[in-house]
Design an enzyme around this catalytic site. Structure first.
Site, PDB file in Angstrom:
ATOM      1  N   SER A  26      32.792  25.785  31.370  1.00 22.09           N
ATOM      2  CA  SER A  26      33.723  26.425  30.430  1.00 22.09           C
ATOM      3  C   SER A  26      33.292  26.215  28.984  1.00 22.09           C
ATOM      4  O   SER A  26      33.142  25.080  28.534  1.00 22.09           O
ATOM      5  CB  SER A  26      35.124  25.822  30.575  1.00 22.09           C
ATOM      6  N   HIS A  79      35.289  28.672  40.753  1.00 22.80           N
ATOM      7  CA  HIS A  79      36.124  27.489  40.968  1.00 22.80           C
ATOM      8  C   HIS A  79      36.974  27.687  42.223  1.00 22.80           C
ATOM      9  O   HIS A  79      37.423  28.801  42.501  1.00 22.80           O
ATOM     10  CB  HIS A  79      37.071  27.281  39.782  1.00 22.80           C
TER      11      HIS A  79
END
Ligand code: HPA
Length: 269
Positions: A26, A79
């Site tokens: 991220s 994810h």
């Protein structure tokens, strides 16, 4: 999905012998700008490839060079909290393996479980705790990739950890080292959970990386893992963690991370 994806990637990227693959976490997409001769494939165009749904994750497979070192880069990761089956993450790693990758560099944004790892700290992952309750190797074992019960004693390759420590020292970059705890997410932890994780011996907590590393170790890839500490985990300070804080602090520390990863790639045979 696997063979079709491999064929599509081979047809559409000028691959020679990419030994290193990098997974960008991220807010850490800045590494892509350090590559030259970049070719990008959108995940949505690769047959069978899942889509990323998180802001800060681009969704492209990049091919290019860092100096003369050929690299593949997953700019945007998958994810488990997005609803992907854990085996999807194993598939992604197997695709890299089929493309000739020998070494996986995984990066992530993580919350700190200790006061002395302040936001902005770079943490080399020494080991992990899989607290997600999930595993990418669940299901029939594919013996072509690895054994049913892989050992995880040295999941984060000791020689690679030594090497990045030397590079950090040379560059004057402070590199902490610690244990990464993976939770499923997507909520941030409660303060009670954070206290427990610290007691269990973890130094940072995040929602990624572990499935990739398990699949990579299973199929014999070397692994280097780096976390950017983007926030204090819940309860260590008064302000609650947020995705915005994560992205902002990831960007601030990203230049150092990028510098380390770049030198590591250049200096690794
Ligand atoms: N918890 C879990 N994952 C995270 C955090 C956190 O505090 N920060 C960045 N990713």
């Amino acid at each position: 999905m696997l063979q079709k994806a491999v064929e599509y990637i081979k047809r559409n990227l000028p691959l020679h012998n990419p030994e290193t693959a990098v997974v960008l976490g991220s807010g850490l997409g800045g590494f892509a700008a350090e590559m030259s001769d970049v070719r990008a494939l959108n995940y949505k165009d690769i047959p069978g490839f899942p889509q990323t749904t998180v802001s800060g994750h681009k969704g492209q497979l990049l091919h290019g060079y860092v100096q003369n070192k050929e690299v593949l880069c997953l700019n945007g990761r998958f994810h488990l909290y997005e609803g992907h089956k854990p085996s999807v993450i194993a598939d992604i790693i197997h695709i890299l393996k089929e493309l000739g990758v020998k070494r996986l560099i995984v990066t992530n944004a993580a919350g700190s479980l200790r006061k002395d790892f302040a936001p902005g700290t770079l943490m080399l992952i020494r080991d992990h705790i899989n607290f997600s309750g999930q595993n990418p190797l669940v299901g029939a074992n594919d013996e072509r990739y690895g054994v049913r019960f892989p050992a995880m004693n040295a999941a984060y390759t000791p020689e690679l950890r030594q090497k990045i420590k030397e590079i950090a020292a040379k560059q004057g970059v402070t590199l902490a080292e610690g244990t990464y705890m993976m939770v499923l997410g997507p909520n941030f932890e409660t303060p009670a959970e954070v206290r427990v994780f610290a007691m269990l011996g973890a130094d940072a907590v995040g929602m990624s990386t572990v499935p990739e590393v398990i699949a990579a170790v299973h199929c014999g890839l070397e692994v280097l893992g780096l976390s950017v500490i983007t926030n204090y985990a819940a309860g260590l300070v008064d302000i609650p963690p947020s995705h915005r804080e994560t992205l902002e602090n990831a960007e601030k520390a990203a230049a150092y991370l990028t510098g380390l990863v770049k030198s590591f790639i250049i200096e690794t045979e």
